[in-house]
Design an enzyme around this catalytic site. Sequence first.
Site, PDB file in Angstrom:
ATOM      1  N   HIS A 106       0.816  -1.218   0.000  1.00 52.52           N
ATOM      2  CA  HIS A 106       0.000   0.000   0.000  1.00 52.52           C
ATOM      3  C   HIS A 106       0.855   1.275   0.000  1.00 52.52           C
ATOM      4  CE1 HIS A 106       0.416  -0.138   4.534  1.00 52.52           C
ATOM      5  NE2 HIS A 106       0.487   1.170   4.345  1.00 52.52           N
ATOM      6  N   ASP A 157       0.150  -7.654   1.600  1.00 52.08           N
ATOM      7  CA  ASP A 157       0.542  -6.238   1.599  1.00 52.08           C
ATOM      8  C   ASP A 157       2.057  -6.085   1.592  1.00 52.08           C
ATOM      9  OD1 ASP A 157       0.193  -3.542   1.489  1.00 52.08           O
ATOM     10  OD2 ASP A 157      -0.291  -3.262   3.596  1.00 52.08           O
ATOM     11  N   GLY A 176       3.475   6.337   8.152  1.00 46.96           N
ATOM     12  CA  GLY A 176       4.845   6.557   7.688  1.00 46.96           C
ATOM     13  C   GLY A 176       5.767   5.426   8.105  1.00 46.96           C
ATOM     14  N   ASN A 177       5.375   4.706   9.188  1.00 47.16           N
ATOM     15  CA  ASN A 177       6.139   3.519   9.597  1.00 47.16           C
ATOM     16  C   ASN A 177       5.834   2.322   8.706  1.00 47.16           C
ATOM     17  OD1 ASN A 177       6.164   4.646  12.843  1.00 47.16           O
ATOM     18  ND2 ASN A 177       7.966   3.596  12.039  1.00 47.16           N
ATOM     19  N   SER A 178       4.752   2.405   7.924  1.00 53.19           N
ATOM     20  CA  SER A 178       4.339   1.277   7.083  1.00 53.19           C
ATOM     21  C   SER A 178       5.475   0.806   6.192  1.00 53.19           C
ATOM     22  CB  SER A 178       3.153   1.673   6.214  1.00 53.19           C
ATOM     23  OG  SER A 178       1.993   1.870   6.984  1.00 53.19           O
TER      24      SER A 178
END
Length: 468
Positions: free
Chosen positions: A101, A131, A202-204
């Site tokens: 994503h 993901d 933002g850590n994704s």
Amino acid sequence: MWLSFIAIVALVAQAVVAQARPDSFADLADQVSPSVVNITTSTVVASRTGPRGVVPEGSPFEDFFREFEDRQGEGDRPRRSSALGSGFVISEDGYVVTNNHVIDGADEILIEFFSGEELPATVVGKDPNTDIALLKVESEEPLPFVSFGDSDTARVGDWVMAVGNPLGQGFSVSAGIVSARNRALSGSYDDYIQTDAAINRGNSGGPLFNMDGDVVGVNTAILSPNGGSIGIGFSMASNVVTRVVDQLRDFGETRRGWLGVRIQNVSEDMIDAIEGLENTNGAMVTDVPDGPAKDAGLEAGDVILTFDGQEVEDVRGLVRTVGNTEVGKAVRVVVLREGKTQTLKVTLGRREDAEAAVPAVAPAQPEEPSEKDILGLTVTPVTEALRSELGLDTDATGLVVAAVDETSKAFEKGLRQGDLIVEASQQALLSISDLDARIEEAQDAGRKSILLLVRRGGEPRFVALSLE
């Protein structure tokens, strides 16, 4: 003397525990940070035909707001949208792992390293089911990288550290513990590590490290009422990620095994309704379309007990095991059928090919116009009119639920008007007399319930309905 000895042992034990808890994460952060990257994506967004969610479509104010946007320079021109995320390098030649994503739909992907260097990246492959995405950057120098650890060895209470780009603030470290294991959110292949290490937008795509500096998870999601971290974060377990990454690197796509059945969990009330079933372990087959399972002889109503030598506990476990099995492999599947176990040999297909296939249409079955109240249900055979009204396939057969008594067991079990009862006692229903016969057989056998195969919106499930 003994008291002194016990006191000394207690002090030693406390010292060992104190040593197990790190005084600082600084050394670990220094070790792994050069391999963690910030990811910036850029996407051209098409122009919108109306005000962007300011007023409802058709509102008398719609023209006013459109003129206002035009004056502000928005107009009908395409605009560029940016997004931020995290990732990590897994090889010196520039392979980078992140979340799907983070990069999905992006026209440009820019990787920023801890040193400040920036490099463009290309997409090698992606897997929406887990993901996970794999990127590639080209560098003249070998890149620092990190390795995957064994997520199965992670224990609840173990220290972990998350590194990433929260809220676009640049390289940031947060620490916590493993709060839970084997969490499932919404996907068929979910296996999340839950952690209280702070994870924000933002850590994704960033890594979750164990204390050895190995990646045990990929930070993917948070549970939050306000969009910020409340100490409930989820990282996709590394043992899932590594299989996906290997396939993306080798093939540019995933290649998961496909058995070719629709299944549901076995419930407590099914134990009495199915001969030979002793507990809720296994996966109940609700449908067998054309494919490997049908070719091997699996049937609706079979309970899958073992797959390729591994016991099946539930649907989730079976789906993951099948998906992780090599495409084209011949496996043994043990099923419970009519009170006896049978072993069938199935050659697995590829799930991605099956999902892209379009099923064939079979001829329609004969009609039966009568109606009857049975077990709190008003049922009628499928007719052409009902097929059209309910959006059923042209080959759909069975009994349509015309009404449900809201005080009945059938209503409690979730049966509703419009449901299609396809089978009873694992035998197809073409008429009301078929259902009467199945009920009579179950009562003569001393059974307290009867097993119905019900379809709603095309999705099948088994329901054990009380006969009392």
